[in-house]
Design an enzyme around this catalytic site. Structure first.
Site, PDB file in Angstrom:
ATOM      1  N   HIS A 147      28.838 -59.216   7.466  1.00  0.00           N
ATOM      2  CA  HIS A 147      27.708 -59.813   8.166  1.00  0.00           C
ATOM      3  C   HIS A 147      28.190 -61.037   8.946  1.00  0.00           C
ATOM      4  O   HIS A 147      29.004 -61.822   8.448  1.00  0.00           O
ATOM      5  CB  HIS A 147      26.628 -60.223   7.164  1.00  0.00           C
ATOM      6  CG  HIS A 147      25.424 -60.860   7.786  1.00  0.00           C
ATOM      7  ND1 HIS A 147      24.607 -60.202   8.686  1.00  0.00           N
ATOM      8  CD2 HIS A 147      24.893 -62.115   7.648  1.00  0.00           C
ATOM      9  CE1 HIS A 147      23.620 -61.007   9.066  1.00  0.00           C
ATOM     10  NE2 HIS A 147      23.780 -62.167   8.448  1.00  0.00           N
TER      11      HIS A 147
ATOM     12  N   CYS B 297      23.832 -58.285  14.087  1.00  0.00           N
ATOM     13  CA  CYS B 297      24.180 -59.682  13.821  1.00  0.00           C
ATOM     14  C   CYS B 297      25.378 -60.113  14.663  1.00  0.00           C
ATOM     15  O   CYS B 297      25.495 -61.293  15.031  1.00  0.00           O
ATOM     16  CB  CYS B 297      24.471 -59.895  12.337  1.00  0.00           C
ATOM     17  SG  CYS B 297      25.734 -58.786  11.654  1.00  0.00           S
TER      18      CYS B 297
END
Length: 490
Positions: free
Chosen positions: A444, A150
């Site tokens: 994240h 990510c």
């Protein structure tokens, strides 16, 4: 000299006097007007002069059609006149040297696209043309997470929505000089841009990009979670190295002394002034930068008090709430004079001895894209943690107060409203924000990107969703990407 001849000699907007803002010339009379500020539009409407020529690229604009038009004879005349001008000037501008091209009035030097027989055949069999509208989603595409990637996906989203970088790759300007193009990261980025703007809606799988990053930036190899900021700098470095063949030996106009597209867009100049406290002599150095890393309140580094705007006033477009830190606060702290102390004495060339001094950083040259890194991850021998302090950042940012040229207007780092509010060269618009959710050990990355100037979307790996401006401005913020306003053509 006759008045029309004098007018023709002064290649500036006859309404505001600007050299920039996509200057167009009326084809009916001697009149130059800004396209961006619509001064040429006002002239066309008032005089009913419906044709004008773009002085940067030579395109003819019809105000009745509200579009650029093509005429074979005019195209040939433009080519011949431009060749004469280039020969006369013996001058080659950079890809994005808007200043130089407009100031000389001879247009951008580029080779026009001539379709091959195969391309003509494809055009005949596909008569429908793709038209970009305000609701168009071309350019929006999710990216598959290949295992803790990510951090890479959010940076790719920011880069593919950088206006001038997009224009460079979609106009096929990269000329690969590597022995193996399959190992060239710039070639892969070119393919990536084509994938993003192809109109396909299914998420793209960036496995080749990941492989090349692992190959050329070994410290990022593996499936562990990496830092998005570290990936950005590594990616820009590899792109810069692989872009070397694109500068054609042109003189660079940036502190990195390189004319590749990466340095043209991302490189700025940071001025460091060290002042001796005895003789007040100043030693100045200028270093290139791709981003500015800013300290935050809550870190182990003492943070400067908030700006005078904490009473609820608006500074640089940021409305202060009591106790809220702003991006302007962080920039003010970054550019304040810092006393180096007795433990960090420097040898003064004036005193010829070691003396205490102060150091101050300012912006000597601003990049086209300004990237601000909010230092949320603190690593030290005793401490490893994430700083979650909320930082308010604006949609529009004026960097004038932080320029080296504005240094005299700031006393001891105290903010003063710039008197030159018309300096559009230093004004930026936000176009991408990278965020980190979670802790230092488990987190994240997502990003917000801007489409069509006023539409925002959240990119969460393969999932793209519509976002509001409030969603963007309320986010925590880790990397903030701003683009110079006068060079945005979206």
């Amino acid at each position: 000299m006759k008045l029309p001849q004098r007018k023709a000699k002064s290649c500036i907007c006859h309404m505001c006097g600007a050299h920039l803002n996509r200057l167009h010339s009326c084809l009916y009379c001697v009149f130059f007007g800004c396209f961006t500020k619509k001064h040429i539009h006002e002239h066309a409407k008032t005089k009913r002069h419906n044709l004008a020529i773009d002085l940067l690229y030579g395109g003819i604009y019809c105000f009745m059609c509200q579009d650029y038009i093509y005429d074979k004879d005019m195209e040939q005349i433009a080519k011949e006149e431009q060749r004469k001008a280039w020969k006369l000037q013996a001058f080659t501008p950079t890809v994005v040297s808007h200043y130089q091209c407009t100031m000389t009035g001879i247009g951008e030097k580029y080779s026009t696209w001539e379709p091959t027989k195969r391309e003509l055949e494809l055009l005949r069999h596909n008569p429908k043309r793709r038209k970009i509208t305000t609701n168009c989603t071309i350019g929006l595409r999710g990216l598959i997470n290949l295992g803790n990637t990510c951090f890479m996906n959010c940076i790719v989203q920011a880069l593919t929505h950088t206006p001038l970088l997009r224009d460079f790759f979609l106009s096929d300007r990269h000329k690969c000089e590597m022995q193996s193009p399959s190992s060239c990261l710039v070639c892969e980025m070119s393919t990536l841009f084509q994938e993003f703007y192809s109109g396909h809606r299914s998420p793209h799988i960036p496995y080749r990009l990941l492989h090349l990053v692992w190959t050329h930036a070994r410290h990022l190899a593996g499936y562990e979670q990496q830092d998005a900021h570290e990936f950005l700098i590594a990616a820009l470095d590899v792109l810069h190295r692989h872009c070397k063949g694109d500068d054609n030996g042109k003189k660079a106009n940036n502190p990195n002394h390189c004319n590749c597209i990466i340095d043209q867009i991302f490189t700025g100049g940071l001025q460091s002034d060290v002042t001796c406290q005895v003789c007040h002599g100043v030693s100045t150095t200028i270093d290139p930068f791709w981003d500015i890393s800013l300290d935050l309140p809550g870190s182990s580094t003492p943070f400067w008090p908030l700006s005078p705007g904490s009473d609820g006033s608006v500074v640089n477009g940021e409305s202060h709430v009591s106790g809220t830190t702003t991006l302007t606060d962080c920039l003010r702290r970054f550019t304040r004079p810092e006393h180096l102390g007795s433990s960090a004495k420097i040898k003064c060339s004036g005193c010829h001895s070691y003396q205490e001094s102060t150091k101050q950083l300012t912006m000597k040259k601003l990049p086209i894209v300004a990237c601000f890194h909010l230092k949320r991850f603190e690593h030290s021998a005793k401490l490893r943690r994430k700083i979650t302090t909320y930082v308010s950042f604006p949609l529009e940012l004026d960097m004038t107060p932080f320029m080296a040229s504005s240094k005299e207007s700031r006393m001891n780092g105290q903010y003063q409203q710039p008197t030159d509010s018309l300096n559009n060269d230093n004004k930026y618009s936000l176009f991408a924000v990278v965020n980190h959710q979670g802790t230092l050990e488990s987190g994240h990355y997502t990003s917000f990107i801007r489409q069509h100037k006023d539409q925002w979307f959240k990119c969460d790996d393969a999932i793209i969703t519509k976002a509001s401006i409030k969603d963007v401005l309320d986010s925590e913020g880790y990397l903030l990407f701003y683009h110079k306003q006068f060079l945005e053509y979206e």
